[in-house]
Design a protein around this motif. Structure first.
Motif, mmCIF file in Angstrom:
data_model
loop_
_atom_site.group_PDB
_atom_site.id
_atom_site.type_symbol
_atom_site.label_atom_id
_atom_site.label_comp_id
_atom_site.label_asym_id
_atom_site.label_seq_id
_atom_site.Cartn_x
_atom_site.Cartn_y
_atom_site.Cartn_z
ATOM 1 N N ALA A 1 0.581 -1.627 -0.174
ATOM 2 C CA ALA A 1 0.118 0.006 -0.274
ATOM 3 C C ALA A 1 1.435 1.325 -0.241
ATOM 4 C CB ALA A 1 -1.118 0.627 0.917
ATOM 5 N N ARG A 2 2.066 1.262 0.659
ATOM 6 C CA ARG A 2 2.841 2.352 0.683
ATOM 7 C C ARG A 2 3.682 2.750 -0.452
ATOM 8 N NH1 ARG A 2 5.512 1.077 6.831
ATOM 9 N NH2 ARG A 2 3.694 1.863 7.720
ATOM 10 N N LEU A 3 4.692 1.490 -1.218
ATOM 11 C CA LEU A 3 4.795 1.631 -2.805
ATOM 12 C C LEU A 3 4.357 1.984 -3.341
ATOM 13 C CD1 LEU A 3 7.032 -1.824 -2.651
ATOM 14 C CD2 LEU A 3 7.712 0.795 -2.756
ATOM 15 N N GLU A 4 2.020 1.921 -3.548
ATOM 16 C CA GLU A 4 1.085 1.969 -4.162
ATOM 17 C C GLU A 4 1.043 4.007 -4.092
ATOM 18 O OE1 GLU A 4 -2.231 -0.170 -3.475
ATOM 19 O OE2 GLU A 4 -0.989 -1.773 -4.708
ATOM 20 N N GLU A 5 0.919 3.660 -3.109
ATOM 21 C CA GLU A 5 0.859 5.339 -2.784
ATOM 22 C C GLU A 5 2.178 6.546 -3.362
ATOM 23 O OE1 GLU A 5 0.264 6.472 1.319
ATOM 24 O OE2 GLU A 5 -1.447 4.888 1.470
ATOM 25 N N SER A 6 3.113 5.677 -3.122
ATOM 26 C CA SER A 6 4.482 6.761 -3.283
ATOM 27 C C SER A 6 4.571 6.360 -5.258
ATOM 28 C CB SER A 6 6.062 5.671 -2.803
ATOM 29 O OG SER A 6 7.136 6.043 -3.600
ATOM 30 N N ALA A 7 4.247 5.633 -5.733
ATOM 31 C CA ALA A 7 3.639 5.553 -7.149
ATOM 32 C C ALA A 7 3.165 6.410 -7.777
ATOM 33 C CB ALA A 7 3.683 3.697 -8.004
ATOM 34 N N LYS A 8 2.086 6.217 -7.005
ATOM 35 C CA LYS A 8 0.906 8.027 -7.399
ATOM 36 C C LYS A 8 1.796 8.854 -7.401
ATOM 37 C CE LYS A 8 -3.197 5.262 -6.036
ATOM 38 N NZ LYS A 8 -4.643 5.158 -5.436
ATOM 39 N N SER A 9 2.294 9.544 -6.262
ATOM 40 C CA SER A 9 2.854 10.544 -6.129
ATOM 41 C C SER A 9 3.854 10.626 -7.027
ATOM 42 C CB SER A 9 3.672 10.948 -4.295
ATOM 43 O OG SER A 9 4.343 12.223 -4.295
ATOM 44 N N ALA A 10 4.639 10.169 -7.208
ATOM 45 C CA ALA A 10 5.478 10.252 -8.332
ATOM 46 C C ALA A 10 5.007 10.918 -9.380
ATOM 47 C CB ALA A 10 7.083 9.098 -8.227
ATOM 48 N N HIS A 11 3.956 9.615 -9.551
ATOM 49 C CA HIS A 11 3.324 9.919 -11.257
ATOM 50 C C HIS A 11 2.592 11.222 -11.469
ATOM 51 C CE1 HIS A 11 3.202 6.172 -13.793
ATOM 52 N NE2 HIS A 11 3.395 5.465 -12.855
ATOM 53 N N LYS A 12 2.271 12.033 -10.500
ATOM 54 C CA LYS A 12 1.679 12.879 -10.006
ATOM 55 C C LYS A 12 2.879 14.194 -10.173
ATOM 56 C CE LYS A 12 -1.863 12.491 -7.081
ATOM 57 N NZ LYS A 12 -2.513 12.737 -5.899
ATOM 58 N N ARG A 13 4.773 13.956 -9.834
ATOM 59 C CA ARG A 13 5.707 14.792 -9.906
ATOM 60 C C ARG A 13 5.584 14.907 -11.186
ATOM 61 N NH1 ARG A 13 6.655 12.292 -4.312
ATOM 62 N NH2 ARG A 13 8.323 10.848 -5.376
ATOM 63 N N ILE A 14 6.250 13.947 -12.100
ATOM 64 C CA ILE A 14 5.955 12.963 -13.126
ATOM 65 C C ILE A 14 5.013 14.515 -14.743
ATOM 66 C CG2 ILE A 14 6.397 12.201 -14.857
ATOM 67 C CD1 ILE A 14 7.609 9.673 -12.991
ATOM 68 N N ASP A 15 3.962 13.563 -14.277
ATOM 69 C CA ASP A 15 2.885 14.532 -15.387
ATOM 70 C C ASP A 15 3.380 15.763 -14.603
ATOM 71 O OD1 ASP A 15 1.812 12.328 -16.105
ATOM 72 O OD2 ASP A 15 0.131 12.015 -14.654
ATOM 73 N N THR A 16 3.346 16.694 -13.892
ATOM 74 C CA THR A 16 3.009 18.038 -13.496
ATOM 75 C C THR A 16 4.439 18.482 -14.117
ATOM 76 O OG1 THR A 16 2.615 17.900 -11.330
ATOM 77 C CG2 THR A 16 3.732 20.094 -11.208
ATOM 78 N N LEU A 17 6.114 17.857 -13.912
ATOM 79 C CA LEU A 17 7.209 17.884 -14.240
ATOM 80 C C LEU A 17 6.752 18.120 -16.147
ATOM 81 C CD1 LEU A 17 9.933 16.003 -12.497
ATOM 82 C CD2 LEU A 17 9.637 18.756 -12.878
ATOM 83 N N GLU A 18 6.177 17.302 -16.350
ATOM 84 C CA GLU A 18 5.863 17.032 -18.239
ATOM 85 C C GLU A 18 5.383 18.661 -18.700
ATOM 86 O OE1 GLU A 18 4.294 13.156 -19.011
ATOM 87 O OE2 GLU A 18 6.086 12.473 -19.219
ATOM 88 N N GLU A 19 3.982 18.659 -18.021
ATOM 89 C CA GLU A 19 3.374 19.919 -17.862
ATOM 90 C C GLU A 19 4.027 21.335 -17.990
ATOM 91 O OE1 GLU A 19 0.350 19.827 -15.475
ATOM 92 O OE2 GLU A 19 -1.347 18.811 -16.155
#
Length: 103
Positions: free
Chosen positions: A83-101
């Protein structure tokens, strides 16, 4: 032969028939008793074997339950980590999406 001798022979034959009949009856009763005892002994042996196997199965089941209880704690620890890893992966995806934008 006179009648007395014939009477003795007939009486001896009748007595012999009675004796052989009784001996045959006693032999049959002994045989029936032996067969009944053999069947009873076989049933008792089968019952004892079944009881022993059921006891063995119960002991194996208890051992399996103990092992599963021990693994239950490990599994719940793994679930928390996942569960912690999934939360971390979601957070990382959000940061990556923000960087791409931005980029």
């Amino acid at each position: 032969m006179d009648q007395v001798t014939v009477s003795y022979i007939v009486a001896a034959g009748a007595l012999g028939g009675v004796i052989f009949g009784y001996v045959g009856y006693v032999s049959g009763v002994k045989k029936d008793t032996y067969v009944a005892g053999e069947k009873t002994g076989e049933q008792q042996a089968d019952t004892s074997y079944i009881k022993k196997r059921v006891d063995d199965i119960l002991l194996e089941q208890r051992d399996t339950n103990r092992k599963l209880e021990g693994h239950g704690a490990e599994l719940s620890d793994h679930a928390v980590k996942i569960a912690r890893l999934e939360e971390s992966a979601k957070s990382a995806h959000k940061r990556i999406d923000t960087l791409e934008e931005k980029g």
